[in-house]
Design a protein around this motif. Structure first.
Motif, mmCIF file in Angstrom:
data_model
loop_
_atom_site.group_PDB
_atom_site.id
_atom_site.type_symbol
_atom_site.label_atom_id
_atom_site.label_comp_id
_atom_site.label_asym_id
_atom_site.label_seq_id
_atom_site.Cartn_x
_atom_site.Cartn_y
_atom_site.Cartn_z
ATOM 1 N N LEU A 14 -27.173 -2.600 23.933
ATOM 2 C CA LEU A 14 -28.750 -2.908 24.953
ATOM 3 C C LEU A 14 -29.048 -4.134 25.271
ATOM 4 O O LEU A 14 -29.384 -4.134 25.973
ATOM 5 N N LEU A 15 -28.606 -4.407 23.664
ATOM 6 C CA LEU A 15 -29.680 -5.863 23.787
ATOM 7 C C LEU A 15 -28.311 -6.827 25.163
ATOM 8 O O LEU A 15 -28.385 -7.534 25.558
ATOM 9 N N SER A 16 -26.882 -6.754 24.919
ATOM 10 C CA SER A 16 -26.440 -7.124 25.846
ATOM 11 C C SER A 16 -26.689 -7.093 26.857
ATOM 12 O O SER A 16 -25.931 -7.360 28.164
ATOM 13 N N ALA A 18 -29.142 -6.063 28.783
ATOM 14 C CA ALA A 18 -30.648 -6.400 28.939
ATOM 15 C C ALA A 18 -30.557 -7.856 28.954
ATOM 16 O O ALA A 18 -30.389 -8.159 30.155
ATOM 17 N N PHE A 21 -28.206 -8.284 32.728
ATOM 18 C CA PHE A 21 -29.691 -8.133 33.638
ATOM 19 C C PHE A 21 -30.436 -9.233 34.107
ATOM 20 O O PHE A 21 -30.669 -9.762 34.990
ATOM 21 N N TYR A 22 -30.872 -9.559 32.348
ATOM 22 C CA TYR A 22 -31.648 -10.786 32.854
ATOM 23 C C TYR A 22 -30.603 -11.888 33.188
ATOM 24 O O TYR A 22 -31.261 -12.875 34.137
ATOM 25 N N SER A 44 -22.682 -11.784 26.809
ATOM 26 C CA SER A 44 -24.025 -10.774 26.752
ATOM 27 C C SER A 44 -21.815 -9.892 27.566
ATOM 28 O O SER A 44 -22.477 -8.920 27.499
#
Length: 71
Positions: A14-16, A18, A21-22, A44
């Motif tokens: 999930l952090l990857s 995010a 997407f960032y 990511s």
């Protein structure tokens, strides 16, 4: 205290995602920018691939040691 393995299994992708997407929203040359190791996009994408490979080879090594020791 470190989070448990199921929590990390959910949190890391999930952090990857995010971060991906960032970097897709901020970086103007998104697909080509992923090849540079200085970009957030590179890591990511690298992290979700590296972790399962590491776990696979770690378990493979452990199984090899177990089989070698018991035979």
């Amino acid at each position: 205290m470190l989070p448990s393995l199921p929590t990390l299994t959910v949190l890391v992708p999930l952090l990857s995602l995010a971060g991906l997407f960032y970097s897709a929203s901020v970086d103007e040359n998104f697909p080509q920018g992923c090849t540079s190791t200085n970009s957030l996009c590179f890591y990511s994408l690298l992290l979700p691939v590296t972790i399962p490979v590491y776990v696979f080879f770690h378990l493979w090594t452990w199984m090899g040691i177990k089989l070698f020791r018991h035979n």
